[in-house]
Design an enzyme around this catalytic site. Structure first.
Site, PDB file in Angstrom:
ATOM      1  N   GLU A   1       0.823  -1.209   0.000  1.00 41.67           N
ATOM      2  CA  GLU A   1       0.000   0.000   0.000  1.00 41.67           C
ATOM      3  C   GLU A   1       0.856   1.258   0.000  1.00 41.67           C
ATOM      4  OE1 GLU A   1      -2.983  -0.169   3.084  1.00 41.67           O
ATOM      5  OE2 GLU A   1      -3.869  -1.992   2.258  1.00 41.67           O
TER       6      GLU A   1
ATOM      7  N   GLU B   1      -4.469  -8.905   0.646  1.00 42.45           N
ATOM      8  CA  GLU B   1      -5.136  -8.512   1.887  1.00 42.45           C
ATOM      9  C   GLU B   1      -6.629  -8.566   1.625  1.00 42.45           C
ATOM     10  OE1 GLU B   1      -4.347  -4.702   4.314  1.00 42.45           O
ATOM     11  OE2 GLU B   1      -2.363  -5.465   3.813  1.00 42.45           O
TER      12      GLU B   1
END
Ligand SMILES: *[C@@H]1O[C@H](CO)[C@@H](O)[C@H](O)[C@H]1NC(C)=O
Ligand SMILES: *[C@@H]1O[C@H](CO)[C@@H](O)[C@H](O)[C@H]1NC(C)=O
Ligand SMILES: *[C@@H]1O[C@H](CO)[C@@H](O)[C@H](O)[C@H]1NC(C)=O
Ligand SMILES: *[C@@H]1O[C@H](CO)[C@@H](O)[C@H](O)[C@H]1NC(C)=O
Ligand SMILES: *[C@@H]1O[C@H](CO)[C@@H](O)[C@H](O)[C@H]1NC(C)=O
Length: 877
Positions: A483, A564
């Protein structure tokens, strides 16, 4: 030869330059004693430690950087970019001096986490807030320890191996600066030889943790193992072997071995080294090498002083026993035993454990040894709950064992390199690893995170990480980011490409990925890594968000993986009404959340705004079977990041709570991931005196496909599992509460499968103790741990699941309580406290035997008005 003459002896360990300064001749190596094989000595015990929150010394990374950067040289490819140690020495530091009196400092063993045993910071505007776990990780810490060296160490290389120090580690020996390594998750080696002398040596290590250095709990201090490797000056370099398998089948496997040999000698010595490597079966039961099954051709080499030499060798192994993930395959291991010999002497013996397996990365998932393995994975942070970041093998093993019971077959080491031992465990247990290194690149997530040193350190950190971990068969994917802010920035794809290039140079056998939460199918960034790693994207988080088919359309042959998924949140044993009729909803103060107590309903239908319930993810994965699988956020709860209630200390994301008690969700995952386990699990508990006559939904997780629920013998109806409509559970949403007994009878393919009951309990009357996996013996090695669960029970022995009695633990015999916990993310009682309230009827004590002692350890749990529980253990020395 004895250490009789101090100046000459100092030279035995010293750099040429130092010896010249000391005015000594350099002939000593001639009469040095025969050097034996490698000796790896633990330096974990007996440190003196002190921590400051203000500035205790004049040291800083920026002033020391010229002397630190050379530590990275082995991991910087472009020789012109390698740093040279300045000709001057840095200023002396009081705490590093041999004669500094540290007797008033705390005596500690490493692995050590200076923050985890301290009181939590409560309230808003705390010094360290919820995100970093409300524990005092910040400040400067100094560790000091003596090292004794004797005649047998003379002439050897003395290498300090630090597996993890949080963070900006700097090392001195005998007052002289050796080197350092800033990234707190890195493992690194420093050569102590030039600074060592006979007799007593003073090692000093400084670490420095800034506030706002992480988005989650980083831990603090020397939190992994420290070793002193004593070996001949000609030896296998640090993480200096690499074994890969080319052609792999059940009949044979070709193996390629790269061995890097370095010669740290500055004096003349042996001129020719014979390098030979035997292959043995690794016997899992004994934890030792067993029969020899092959060997690599031996070679003779010479290595210039100060240089490295790479030896390549290949062989073919017949009928190899392949490594594969459980439960589909077996994790068979081998061990390569490399020997360096010269003139009849053994200079070094170095062992490399490895596994043989073929991995294929396809647009339709990952194949191990030709078989599609659906990734049933979880994300795991590196902390071990109440033990903090201080690594402990047994605690990590318990985490993995419980995940494996659930049917989990893969772990993503979010978002940093794990300990070496975690990968050893994964190799042994047969768990796939997505090994991840960075949470930030050039752009910050927190003011003092890794972005500050990314430009200097990304290359050495990345190369060192891959060389460290590439012999582990469990590691199947490298992740070089998570991220990152660069996903949609102009330079993002270029940075990603340069990182990927480094990874592929160090290991072209494995694919790479990055966890992307907002780079879409059309962003250049997305095309860079070999595998499209999606955080939450694709699982259907809302209108307008990219879907799996969007990525598939753009990259039809690339592997797509949910790196995720879900981010479902819940507090174990807490049920909040009314219950949503949806199968996935964002938690809010009026939906599933209890902002006053900071709890989230364990009906397991609630997720954060960017996430989805487990079932919504299952549905998306089933709809698009080309997706390789998922890594759920998260397997276990962890310290910090207590979304959605920042005033808490630990997360709500875990399938298993911080203390190790499964939340209801555990059984939902087990029903899908480990479907041969015959089980049924009822929620909620059935003690609702104030809900008589009110609708109180009853949900059941089971690997059966049909179920009938009874309340006090009255059927509440038969249900079939409605997977096609996205429901992977049985739910009776109109049950009207009356006290008594719930029973569920489940079926599979028309046959009885598993039953479960949940009764209204009486008042708490006693405590019941049990140990994890029923283990009653504990090794008195100072490291082994035993996990004792205490349940609050009624007269019949049923757990009273809403009870929160205050429990006091005590120990008789040669043992101690290390920490206690209950899994409540709002509990602000410091972890070492022997007093712990039950939460959801349960509490945990972690017990250790005193090192070197043996005998009976009795752990007693008592609570006011309740019959005590006693657990008797045996310590084995
Ligand atoms: C540092 O200390 C050593 C002795 O421990 C001494 O020889 C040296 O001169 C000192 N260096 C400085 C810069 O003070
Ligand atoms: C190691 O280096 C030393 C010093 O240059 C040299 O004399 C010796 O022969 C080398 N050893 C080997 C095995 O090449
Ligand atoms: C040895 O193997 C490594 C890794 O495969 C390769 O990069 C290197 O070129 C090989 N060296 C020789 C001399 O074959
Ligand atoms: C039930 O209601 C009573 C009175 O409102 C309250 O004191 C008690 O805490 C409630 N019990 C539970 C289990 O909610
Ligand atoms: C489950 O319940 C059914 C129906 O009451 C009963 O026939 C069966 O024996 C039970 N099975 C087990 C394992 O208790």
């Amino acid at each position: 030869m004895a250490f009789g003459h101090s100046l000459k002896n100092a030279c035995d360990f010293a750099l040429l330059a130092l010896c010249i300064l000391a005015g000594n001749d350099l002939a000593f190596a001639e009469d040095a004693p025969a050097v034996g094989a490698r000796d790896r000595v633990s330096l974990n015990a007996g440190w003196r430690f002190q921590r400051w929150t203000d500035k205790p010394d004049s040291v800083s990374y920026s002033t020391m950087k010229p002397w630190i950067m050379p530590s990275a040289n082995d991991f910087i490819k472009n020789t012109a970019k390698r740093a040279r140690r300045p000709s001057s020495e840095p200023a002396n530091v009081t705490f590093a001096q041999p004669d500094f009196d540290d007797k008033a400092w705390e005596l500690v063993d490493v692995p050590h986490d200076w923050a985890v045993k301290r009181p939590f910071y409560a309230g808003a505007n705390a010094v360290i807030g919820g995100d970093m776990g409300r524990l005092p990780i910040h400040g400067v810490g100094w560790y000091r320890r003596a090292i004794q060296l004797d005649a047998t160490d003379s002439g050897k290389s003395l290498l300090l191996d630090i597996d993890g120090a949080m963070s900006y580690a700097m090392v001195w020996l005998n007052g002289r600066f050796v080197g350092g390594w800033p990234y707190g998750y890195a493992s690194f080696r420093l050569d102590l030889t030039p600074y060592a002398r006979s007799g007593n040596n003073q090692l000093a290590i400084r670490v420095d943790n800034a506030m706002e250095s992480s988005r989650f709990y980083p831990g603090a201090g020397i939190y992994r193992n420290v070793w002193l490797t004593k070996v001949s000056q000609q030896h296998v370099a640090y993480d200096g072997t690499w074994i890969t398998s080319g052609q792999v089948s059940d009949q044979s496997a070709t193996l390629d071995l790269v061995t890097i040999i370095e010669n740290l000698s500055t004096a003349s010595s042996a001129t020719e080294i014979e390098v030979s490597t035997d292959i043995h079966v690794w016997d899992a039961a004994s934890g030792k090498a067993a029969a020899k099954v092959g060997q690599f051709p031996s070679v003779k080499i010479a290595v210039d002083g100060g240089a490295k030499h790479t030896v390549n060798a290949s062989t073919t192994l017949q009928n190899p026993r392949l490594w594969g993930p459980r439960p589909l395959q077996e994790p068979n291991l081998y061990i390569a035993m490399t020997r360096l010999q010269s003139g009849g002497r053994t200079l070094d013996e170095y062992h490399t454990r490895f596994g043989i397996r073929a991995v294929q990365y396809t647009g339709d998932g990952i194949k191990i040894n030709g078989q599609r393995v659906y990734i049933q994975g979880v994300n795991q942070h590196h902390d071990l709950g109440s033990l903090g970041a201080a690594f402990n093998v047994r605690a990590a093993e318990r985490q993995l064992e419980m995940l494996q019971d659930m049917g989990c077959n893969a772990v993503r080491t979010s978002h940093n390199p794990p300990s070496r031992e975690l990968l050893d465990l994964a190799d042994e247990l047969g768990i796939l690893i997505m090994d991840e290194i960075f949470d930030t690149w050039n752009s910050q997530k927190r003011r003092n995170d890794f972005h500050l040193i990314f430009s200097d350190w990304h290359e050495p950190d990345l190369r060192a990480f891959i060389r460290r971990d590439r012999n582990h068969p469990s590691v199947v994917i490298w992740s070089f980011g998570n991220e990152v802010a660069e996903q949609r920035a102009r330079n993002g794809a270029a940075t990603a490409q340069s990182l990927k290039d480094i990874v592929r140079e160090e290991d072209p056998t494995r694919y790479t990925t990055v966890g992307s939460n907002n780079a879409g199918p059309n962003d250049a960034f997305t095309g860079v890594a070999d595998i499209i790693g999606l955080n939450y994207q694709g699982e259907g988080r809302g209108t307008g968000a990219a879907t799996f088919p969007d990525f598939r359309a753009k990259f039809p042959s690339k592997m797509i993986l949910s790196t995720e998924s879900s981010s479902g949140i819940s507090t174990r044993g807490t049920y909040i009404f009314p219950v949503t009729t949806s199968n996935s909803i964002t938690v809010s103060d009026s939906q599933g959340g209890d902002p006053r107590n900071r709890y989230v309903s364990a009906y397991e239908l609630y997720a954060v705004s960017w996430g989805a319930s487990p079932e919504k993810v299952f549905a998306a994965q089933d709809r698009y079977p080309y997706v390789a699988g998922e890594f759920v956020w998260t397997g276990w709860d962890y310290l910090g990041e207590p979304t959605p209630y920042d005033l808490s200390r630990s997360s709500y994301f875990g399938i298993i709570d911080l203390a190790g008690f499964p939340k209801d969700r555990f059984y939902l995952y087990q029903s899908r991931w480990n479907p041969t386990v015959k089980m049924a699990h009822i929620l909620p508990h059935w003690n609702w005196p104030n809900r008589t006559g009110q609708v109180t939904p009853v949900h059941v997780f089971s690997s059966g496909d049909q179920a009938e629920l009874f309340l006090n013998g009255v059927s509440q109806g038969v249900q079939k599992k409605a997977i096609s409509s996205g429901s992977y559970r049985f739910r009776w949403d109109r049950v009207v509460y009356q006290p008594g007994e719930l029973q569920v009878v489940t079926y599979k393919d028309g046959n009885l499968w598993a039953n479960a009951t949940m009764r209204t309990t009486g008042e708490p009357s006693g405590l019941h103790g049990s140990t994890y996996r029923d283990r009653k013996t504990i090794k008195a090695d100072g490291a082994d741990l035993l996990f004792i669960s205490i349940a609050v029970v009624d007269q019949k022995g049923d757990v009273v699941r809403q009870s929160n009695n205050a429990i006091t633990f005590s120990v008789q015999g040669p043992g101690e309580i290390v920490t206690t916990d209950n899994g409540d993310p709002t509990d602000m009682v410091a972890f070492p406290s022997p007093e712990r309230k039950a939460f959801g009827g349960l509490a945990l004590a972690i017990v250790r035997a005193k090192a070197g002692s043996s005998g009976k350890i009795t752990v007693t749990a008592s609570a006011k008005g309740l019959v005590s529980a006693e657990v008797v253990l045996e310590a084995l020395s």
